[in-house]
Design an enzyme around this catalytic site. Sequence first.
Site, short mmCIF file in Angstrom:
data_model
loop_
_atom_site.label_atom_id
_atom_site.label_comp_id
_atom_site.label_asym_id
_atom_site.label_seq_id
_atom_site.Cartn_x
_atom_site.Cartn_y
_atom_site.Cartn_z
N GLN A 69 19.57 34.73 42.17
CA GLN A 69 20.01 34.21 43.18
C GLN A 69 19.81 34.79 44.35
OE1 GLN A 69 24.32 35.10 42.18
NE2 GLN A 69 24.20 33.81 40.32
N HIS A 74 24.52 37.95 42.24
CA HIS A 74 25.59 38.06 43.42
C HIS A 74 24.90 38.96 44.51
CE1 HIS A 74 28.70 38.04 39.96
NE2 HIS A 74 27.80 36.87 39.98
N GLU A 79 37.93 33.11 46.23
CA GLU A 79 38.77 33.76 47.26
C GLU A 79 38.31 33.39 48.58
OE1 GLU A 79 39.28 38.03 46.73
OE2 GLU A 79 39.88 37.69 44.77
N TYR A 102 39.19 45.05 48.56
CA TYR A 102 39.69 43.83 48.38
C TYR A 102 40.03 43.67 46.86
CZ TYR A 102 39.97 42.49 52.91
OH TYR A 102 39.95 42.59 54.34
N TYR A 130 34.04 33.28 32.30
CA TYR A 130 33.40 32.38 32.21
C TYR A 130 33.69 31.85 30.76
CZ TYR A 130 31.58 32.74 36.69
OH TYR A 130 31.45 32.65 37.96
CA LIG Z 1 39.72 40.25 46.02
#
Ligand SMILES: [Ca+2]
Length: 505
Positions: free
Chosen positions: A216, A286, A378, A388, A399
């Site tokens: 990615q 990611h 989010e 977070y 998944y």
């Molecule tokens: Ca979060």
Amino acid sequence: MPNLIPTSLAGAFLLTVALSPSSCVPTQAEDQPNPAASGILEPHPTGGKEPKVWSIAQTSPGATRLWAENCASCHGQDGGGGGARTLLTRELFHQDLDRRFFDATKNGDPETGMPAFGETLADNQIWALVVHIRELQGRALARQGEGVARDGLHRGKRATFRIEDVVTSGLRTPWGVAWLSDGRMLVTNREGYLLLVDQGRSVKVEGIPPTADVGQGGLMAVTVHPQAAQNGWVYLALNDRHPDGRRSITKIVRGKVTVDGDQAKWKDNQTIWQAPEDTYGSGPLHFGSRIVFDGKGHIFFCIGERGNGNLAQDLSKPNGKVFRLKDDGKVPEDNPFVGREGAIPAVWSFGHRNPQGMAFGADGRLWITEHGPRGGDELNEIVKGANYGWPVVSFGIDYSDAPFRVPWPSEDAGFTMPVYRWIPSTGVCGLATAKSRQFPGWEGDLLAGGLAGQCVDRIRVRDGKFVEVERVMSGLGRVRDVALGPDGLVYVVLNTPDKVVRLVP
Ligand SMILES: [Ca+2]
Ligand code: HEC
């Protein structure tokens, strides 16, 4: 107190996880599989204090089977009811009801006849059932044609527009767009080349630093300095290959694009930020990575956790972080972790999974969109030093359909919660703020692209709070980036088909 371990769940092994900041999963080598992704988390010794705990079933049937076995008899296989009223209504789809649904399933409601499942299902299984309900609702409520043009016109709630092609050839997984001060557009292509587009013609900018095209990752963000008319700086986020050839991570560089006849060149290249050598990783997942300016001489950029959720909680690793630097790469002294032993001083916030969109709102708040697992995308307002929560808490499930976490932290965990969450996921990606006379009805709204969802969602936030969401575009391709052009039009970068289009009111 830990929840009772149910004996009725054949083969299920339960473990309770204390959600306090110190329960942050231990760090691990970059190359090991991610325990968070497989739903396995180290149990945390419950120190002196008695923290609130969520029970986590380590192995569990998927949400679909849990629903069929426990809920479908009254709610129907598809959630449409039978022994209970239908769950498939717009009103019940609202995100504010997430907690009510969880509590109703856990504790039951003797008045309505909804049984309690807190004794037989673990908390993360109960949350997976709420996600399942949201997925059933999403499927049932998807308005036919929402975000789709009729007679070439998109008629939305607050704007009507048509879509115009801008660049349709020469692109390969285009990733980001930005405009030079003279109005010419730059487009990054993930495999490692930068295009300069001038009235429909495009040329490659020669001489940009090499990019490792890995999974990615590749050439990602491009952002032009707000004072580029004076200083000419263009910033790139690219996946930098380690000399060992096997590992890579995001690097931030800047340079100047000069044009000479038919040629465009990258000059005066400078490295603005480079990760510590031992943090280069081999995973293909990611990467993040966006760059924005705050208009006060700082850049903010973000990097995903590279498939190692635990590292998002480790301040000595760049994985899963938002960073803040001066525009020349110096660390501002008022960064939150300056002087903390072992911490990377550029870190501004942490506990992120895969932030792929970033934008300042009209009121100066910084927003990111974070690609979550299934059901856990989010929208977060970024606050200095905040955590977070990934991978300790999450709105998503695996998944594979397996339960994963519970979204909420304990009272004392100190996690910052998203302002909006997508369930079902859209594969949320690029983000822009509509600040344009061309779209007065959208003034100040956030425009969030979705990859798998092939959509642009308009999200209205006021004073940091969610107000409304509308799908304004859908079905034209995977949306990698959304940006506001100097002409006030909204530009959308699509993948498969690879092109750049714009929304014209
Ligand atoms: Ca979060
Ligand atoms: C014995 C029948 C029965 C079973 C089994 C059952 N429910 Fe319910 N449930 C109800 C009834 C009745 C209501 C109240 C809604 C109504 O008025 O019809 C309800 C309400 C709910 C609500 C609250 C909706 C709201 O408006 O807040 C949720 C969420 C819910 N159920 C989820 C589940 C889940 C998840 C399961 C399986 C683990 C389940 N239910 C199993 C009968 C049942």
